[in-house]
Design a protein around this motif. Structure first.
Motif, PDB file in Angstrom:
ATOM      1  N   TYR A  62      16.881  88.487  10.926  1.00 51.54           N
ATOM      2  CA  TYR A  62      15.546  88.653  10.375  1.00 51.54           C
ATOM      3  C   TYR A  62      14.760  87.420  10.776  1.00 51.54           C
ATOM      4  CZ  TYR A  62      11.750  88.096   7.087  1.00 51.54           C
ATOM      5  OH  TYR A  62      10.510  87.862   6.556  1.00 51.54           O
ATOM      6  N   SER A  63      13.469  87.589  10.991  1.00 50.59           N
ATOM      7  CA  SER A  63      12.654  86.427  11.359  1.00 50.59           C
ATOM      8  C   SER A  63      11.227  86.657  10.907  1.00 50.59           C
ATOM      9  CB  SER A  63      12.710  86.235  12.878  1.00 50.59           C
ATOM     10  OG  SER A  63      12.147  84.996  13.225  1.00 50.59           O
ATOM     11  N   TYR A  64      10.688  85.694  10.155  1.00 53.68           N
ATOM     12  CA  TYR A  64       9.297  85.813   9.705  1.00 53.68           C
ATOM     13  C   TYR A  64       8.372  85.092  10.685  1.00 53.68           C
ATOM     14  CZ  TYR A  64       5.199  85.244   6.690  1.00 53.68           C
ATOM     15  OH  TYR A  64       3.925  85.232   6.171  1.00 53.68           O
ATOM     16  N   THR A  65       8.703  83.872  11.029  1.00 58.12           N
ATOM     17  CA  THR A  65       7.827  83.108  11.938  1.00 58.12           C
ATOM     18  C   THR A  65       8.437  82.940  13.336  1.00 58.12           C
ATOM     19  OG1 THR A  65       8.724  81.066  10.968  1.00 58.12           O
ATOM     20  CG2 THR A  65       6.627  81.838  10.120  1.00 58.12           C
ATOM     21  N   ASN A  87      11.274  81.824  14.510  1.00 59.03           N
ATOM     22  CA  ASN A  87      12.269  80.821  14.907  1.00 59.03           C
ATOM     23  C   ASN A  87      13.622  81.491  15.148  1.00 59.03           C
ATOM     24  OD1 ASN A  87      10.515  78.661  14.803  1.00 59.03           O
ATOM     25  ND2 ASN A  87      10.961  78.187  12.664  1.00 59.03           N
ATOM     26  N   GLY A 144       8.420  84.274  -1.792  1.00 59.38           N
ATOM     27  CA  GLY A 144       9.844  84.040  -1.467  1.00 59.38           C
ATOM     28  C   GLY A 144      10.617  83.677  -2.730  1.00 59.38           C
ATOM     29  N   PRO A 192      16.826  83.064   8.492  1.00 56.32           N
ATOM     30  CA  PRO A 192      16.115  81.893   7.986  1.00 56.32           C
ATOM     31  C   PRO A 192      16.669  81.478   6.629  1.00 56.32           C
ATOM     32  CG  PRO A 192      14.606  83.741   8.416  1.00 56.32           C
ATOM     33  CD  PRO A 192      15.994  84.283   8.449  1.00 56.32           C
ATOM     34  N   LEU A 193      16.490  80.225   6.301  1.00 62.00           N
ATOM     35  CA  LEU A 193      16.790  79.716   4.951  1.00 62.00           C
ATOM     36  C   LEU A 193      15.485  79.750   4.158  1.00 62.00           C
ATOM     37  CD1 LEU A 193      18.658  76.458   4.017  1.00 62.00           C
ATOM     38  CD2 LEU A 193      16.210  76.658   3.468  1.00 62.00           C
ATOM     39  N   TRP A 194      15.573  80.269   2.937  1.00 60.84           N
ATOM     40  CA  TRP A 194      14.428  80.239   2.019  1.00 60.84           C
ATOM     41  C   TRP A 194      14.891  79.535   0.746  1.00 60.84           C
ATOM     42  CZ3 TRP A 194      11.794  85.771   1.705  1.00 60.84           C
ATOM     43  CH2 TRP A 194      11.173  86.055   2.939  1.00 60.84           C
ATOM     44  N   SER A 199      16.660  77.089   0.151  1.00 62.15           N
ATOM     45  CA  SER A 199      18.105  76.789   0.242  1.00 62.15           C
ATOM     46  C   SER A 199      19.007  78.016   0.065  1.00 62.15           C
ATOM     47  CB  SER A 199      18.517  75.688  -0.752  1.00 62.15           C
ATOM     48  OG  SER A 199      17.814  74.513  -0.427  1.00 62.15           O
ATOM     49  N   SER A 255      18.564  79.114  10.289  1.00 60.65           N
ATOM     50  CA  SER A 255      17.421  78.321  10.719  1.00 60.65           C
ATOM     51  C   SER A 255      16.665  77.841   9.491  1.00 60.65           C
ATOM     52  CB  SER A 255      16.518  79.207  11.587  1.00 60.65           C
ATOM     53  OG  SER A 255      15.345  78.517  11.915  1.00 60.65           O
ATOM     54  N   SER A 256      16.470  76.523   9.394  1.00 64.03           N
ATOM     55  CA  SER A 256      15.665  75.978   8.293  1.00 64.03           C
ATOM     56  C   SER A 256      14.722  74.937   8.868  1.00 64.03           C
ATOM     57  CB  SER A 256      16.563  75.356   7.220  1.00 64.03           C
ATOM     58  OG  SER A 256      17.074  74.118   7.646  1.00 64.03           O
ATOM     59  N   ALA A 257      13.781  74.480   8.027  1.00 59.02           N
ATOM     60  CA  ALA A 257      12.942  73.365   8.459  1.00 59.02           C
ATOM     61  C   ALA A 257      13.793  72.093   8.441  1.00 59.02           C
ATOM     62  CB  ALA A 257      11.734  73.232   7.549  1.00 59.02           C
ATOM     63  N   SER A 292      16.319  71.744   5.258  1.00 58.56           N
ATOM     64  CA  SER A 292      17.350  71.829   4.205  1.00 58.56           C
ATOM     65  C   SER A 292      18.711  72.241   4.756  1.00 58.56           C
ATOM     66  CB  SER A 292      16.943  72.859   3.145  1.00 58.56           C
ATOM     67  OG  SER A 292      15.736  72.488   2.555  1.00 58.56           O
ATOM     68  N   ARG A 317      15.783  72.049  17.034  1.00 60.28           N
ATOM     69  CA  ARG A 317      15.413  73.377  17.534  1.00 60.28           C
ATOM     70  C   ARG A 317      15.196  73.415  19.045  1.00 60.28           C
ATOM     71  NH1 ARG A 317      14.326  76.834  14.203  1.00 60.28           N
ATOM     72  NH2 ARG A 317      13.726  75.393  12.559  1.00 60.28           N
TER      73      ARG A 317
END
Ligand code: FMN
Length: 234
Positions: free
Chosen positions: A28-31, A33, A69, A108-110, A112, A139-141, A143, A173
């Motif tokens: 799954y990917s929102y932005t 990455n 989220g 993605p991580l949301w 944590s 994938s996280s920013a 965390s 990244r």
């Protein structure tokens, strides 16, 4: 006659094992990455790809300090065994996981945790991954990913997890090509899944694996197994 029967049996087992040797990358990917990670990953391995999409495409998950989220994750936490707790997703195009020996989950991580949309898919299909090799890329920013690993193990309790997960974040990244390559080597991907990989990418000699990728202490006296990246039939 006995010889012919043995040959037919071996042929059947070989075809059968080849049919089960595929890899599925589900993400799954929102932005985007995770999408970029999947593109890089599939430039290095052969795999079918399944992208999970939320049914509601109007949500802005970053709005109000990522409030939606938080709401979605809190609903799951309150009742993790209730299907109604999970946000709806679009129907998926791959519904039969039988042909896949390996599933790589890219999420993605949301806050944590595992992004809620991916949790929905795994809530419905995680049980079908029992006994399969399961890889996790998060994938996280910035965390750390231990909460996502826990979510994954809750939703796919009987997966045969690779020894390492891969964490991609904002600071590494741009280096994802090498990160993924190193991860595939670390988990012995070429040995457990792709026995056609050139010999240079295989691990040391003397390692034996079952067709489902489990390490064996010694070469079996009978059956099909993998030794030094080659399929052996005894
Ligand atoms: C709702 C939401 C919550 C997030 N929470 C975190 C967080 O707690 N820590 C963090 O490092 N990144 C967080 N992020 C950032 C994402 O993990 C990161 O941007 C990731 O690479 C997004 O992957 P994607 O582009 O495939 O959607 C959050 C993003 C969203 C949308």
């Amino acid at each position: 006659m006995k010889k012919i029967l043995t040959m037919i049996c071996c042929l059947f087992l070989t075809v059968n094992s080849t049919m089960n040797a595929k890899t599925l990358v589900v993400y799954y990917s929102y932005t985007n990455n995770c999408h970029d990670i999947v593109q890089t990953l599939t430039s290095q391995i052969e795999a079918d790809v399944l992208r999970i999409e939320p049914a509601d495409k109007t949500q802005k998950y970053e709005a109000n300090n990522y409030a939606i989220g938080t709401q979605l994750l809190n609903a799951i936490k309150a009742a993790p065994n209730d299907a109604a707790s999970y946000p709806a997703i679009d129907p998926v195009s791959i519904t039969d996981l039988t042909p896949y020996q390996t599933i790589i989950i890219v999420t993605p991580l949301w806050w944590s945790q595992m992004a809620a949309i991916m949790q929905t898919y795994l809530f419905h299909h995680g049980a079908e991954m029992a006994g399969k090799n399961v890889g996790l890329i998060v994938s996280s920013a910035s965390s750390g990913i231990s909460g996502v690993v826990n979510d994954c193990k809750r939703l796919v309790p009987d997966g045969n997890y690779f020894s390492e997960n891969l964490w991609v974040n904002n600071s590494n990244r741009s280096n994802r090509n090498t990160l993924i390559q190193n991860w595939l080597t670390a988990i012995n991907y070429s040995v457990v899944t792709d026995i056609k990989t050139p010999a240079t990418r295989r691990t040391a000699t003397g390692l034996y694996y079952s067709l489902s990728g489990q390490r064996l202490s010694q070469a079996p006296k009978r059956g099909i197994f993998i030794a030094d990246g080659k399929k052996v039939i005894r």
